[in-house]
Design a protein around this motif. Sequence first.
Motif, PDB file in Angstrom:
ATOM      1  N   GLU A 240       1.908 -12.670   4.131  1.00 32.93           N
ATOM      2  CA  GLU A 240       2.227 -11.602   5.061  1.00 32.93           C
ATOM      3  C   GLU A 240       3.577 -10.955   4.721  1.00 32.93           C
ATOM      4  O   GLU A 240       3.742  -9.726   4.772  1.00 32.93           O
ATOM      5  CB  GLU A 240       2.241 -12.157   6.495  1.00 32.93           C
TER       6      GLU A 240
ATOM      7  N   LYS B  27       3.194  -8.824   1.621  1.00 33.45           N
ATOM      8  CA  LYS B  27       2.418  -7.634   1.959  1.00 33.45           C
ATOM      9  C   LYS B  27       3.310  -6.610   2.669  1.00 33.45           C
ATOM     10  O   LYS B  27       3.269  -5.402   2.359  1.00 33.45           O
ATOM     11  CB  LYS B  27       1.249  -8.042   2.843  1.00 33.45           C
ATOM     12  N   ARG B  28       4.096  -7.096   3.605  1.00 35.09           N
ATOM     13  CA  ARG B  28       4.967  -6.161   4.317  1.00 35.09           C
ATOM     14  C   ARG B  28       6.021  -5.555   3.367  1.00 35.09           C
ATOM     15  O   ARG B  28       6.361  -4.376   3.462  1.00 35.09           O
ATOM     16  CB  ARG B  28       5.646  -6.893   5.499  1.00 35.09           C
ATOM     17  N   ARG B  29       6.518  -6.390   2.479  1.00 33.42           N
ATOM     18  CA  ARG B  29       7.490  -5.879   1.509  1.00 33.42           C
ATOM     19  C   ARG B  29       6.869  -4.825   0.576  1.00 33.42           C
ATOM     20  O   ARG B  29       7.481  -3.798   0.265  1.00 33.42           O
ATOM     21  CB  ARG B  29       8.062  -7.052   0.702  1.00 33.42           C
TER      22      ARG B  29
ATOM     23  N   GLU C 214       4.369  -2.944   1.282  1.00 32.57           N
ATOM     24  CA  GLU C 214       4.128  -1.754   2.098  1.00 32.57           C
ATOM     25  C   GLU C 214       5.420  -0.966   2.297  1.00 32.57           C
ATOM     26  O   GLU C 214       5.441   0.288   2.205  1.00 32.57           O
ATOM     27  CB  GLU C 214       3.547  -2.181   3.457  1.00 32.57           C
ATOM     28  N   ARG C 215       6.480  -1.665   2.551  1.00 25.81           N
ATOM     29  CA  ARG C 215       7.766  -0.975   2.754  1.00 25.81           C
ATOM     30  C   ARG C 215       8.236  -0.269   1.463  1.00 25.81           C
ATOM     31  O   ARG C 215       8.724   0.875   1.488  1.00 25.81           O
ATOM     32  CB  ARG C 215       8.804  -2.005   3.223  1.00 25.81           C
TER      33      ARG C 215
END
Length: 592
Positions: free
Chosen positions: A135, A138-140, A142-143
């Motif tokens: 997670e 994934k967030r990294r 996306e950012r």
Amino acid sequence: MSWGTELWDQFDNLEKHTQWGIDVLEKFIKFVKERTEIELSYAKQLRNLSKKYQPKKNSKEEEEYRYTSARAFLATLNEMNDYAGQHEVISENMTSLITGELTRYVQELKQERKSHFHDGRKAQQHIETCWKQLEASKRRFERDCKEADRAQQYFEKMDADINVTKADVEKARQQAQLRHQMAEDSKAEYSSTLQKFNSEQHDHYYTHIPHIFQKIQEMEERRIVRIGESMKTFAEVDRQVIPIIGKCLDEITKAAESIDHKNDSQLVIEAFKSGFEPPGDVDFEDFTQPMKRTVSESSLSNSRADGRPEPKFGGKSKGKLWPFIKKNKSPKQQKEPLSHRFNEFMTSKPKIHCFRSLKRGLSLKLGAGPEDFSNLPPEQRRKKLQQKVDELNRDIQKEMDQRDALTKMKDVYIKNPQMGDAASVDHRLAELGQNIEKLRLEVQKFEGWLAEVEGRLSMRSEARRQSGLYEAQNSSAVNSCAQDRESSPDGSYTEEQSQETEMKVPATDFDDEFDDEEPLPTIGTCKALYTFEGQNEGTISVAEGEMLYVIEEDKGDGWTRIRRNEDEEGYVPTSYVEVYLDKNAKGAMTYI
């Protein structure tokens, strides 16, 4: 069918289920423990019950157990004691084979369960950690992608603006390229993390969790098998004692079947038989004639030859009634005060003799009793003497055994002086020799009395037969004498009238009449075999070899009434005299 594949997502439910299984096992252990306590309590109560009804030592109850029914009851009590022992065995076996074993197994089971669920939680925590890493990656990614888009848009805006310097445009271009590179790196990292998570997740749900759940399943199945085996053991412990309990019950049945009612009836006869013969027929007394005695061939001797008148009261001429036969009282007797009747009783010489005899018997009962048991009926006396002889013989045997043992010890001391002094046992050997000699003398004395009783019993039975023949021959003479009496004015005379007339006589006349009464007739002579000191009231002292007159033969109580002269008479033990009844006296016999 495996918990690892079928219940891969039921970790919490499996944890609750296995805990319930342990609770069931502990509940079964508690049940068995309470059962063992009940068995122990039941066994204790059975033992107390058996002990409660056991005969007490040196008590009258021990004598009662010679009867077969009482012995059967005693055997039942003993078997119930063994029966209680089997319940104690049940308790002990259940405690050792079930309670103890299952308690240790539960402790092991709890440790194993704790270990398995610890591994399961650890695997869950690991997969959760991998998921968190995925997670974050994934967030990294996306950012970084969003920042790269913004940097590209800013570069394009700066490049289109003619007022912006070339340096600012170049800087915006470089920034956009950097952001794109960072997005590519984040993408690569995210992809790598995703692949790793998928691999870990696959291993978690298809390898680690199934393996852990399989162990938990095996643990639970072992628990189920173990509780089943314990239940079998629970039944087997009972089944093992069933043959022994059945044997106890068989012994109780055997004891019940051994009861012999005929034998018990015979024992009652042996225990209470007195040796006396039943009383003979009561002679008919004809009161239709005036009250005057006639000389009877069977009851008078030469002491009555002087023809002196008989007393009015016919109590002495009447046959002696059996103890349980009561004479009817006249209405006059029933209404008179008790004190007056007691005075008449105390002033009546015939009754005084009975009172003295009764008092003498009571004094023997209250005391220790004579050594030769002469106060007992013949049959009971014979039994007591036989018991005494057997007891003395047992004592002699004990003393002889002790003497033999000391003699062997003395021989050992003589052969091996270092073991002891041979002279040290001489004093004890001498004491034992004296004790044996005293006991033998006692045995001879009691055997002499026993032979005397056995001889008298056989002679008495013969004398009873002769006495019956004599009474039959003499009955006609008694009837002929009764016919010579004068009749009363109304031609009748009843016993009630006689008694009433007697009761009307004043006490002074009553006493005077008996003070002048003739002594009892002699019915034979006797010779004193032993010296007797008559110390009790109603007895008389005699010297060995002395000749005396017999005025009343032994009625079965062991005493004979004799007379030395007109003023000296009393009772002596029948075994101390040799009696010679006159040939015309009733039941002519000789006691030896």
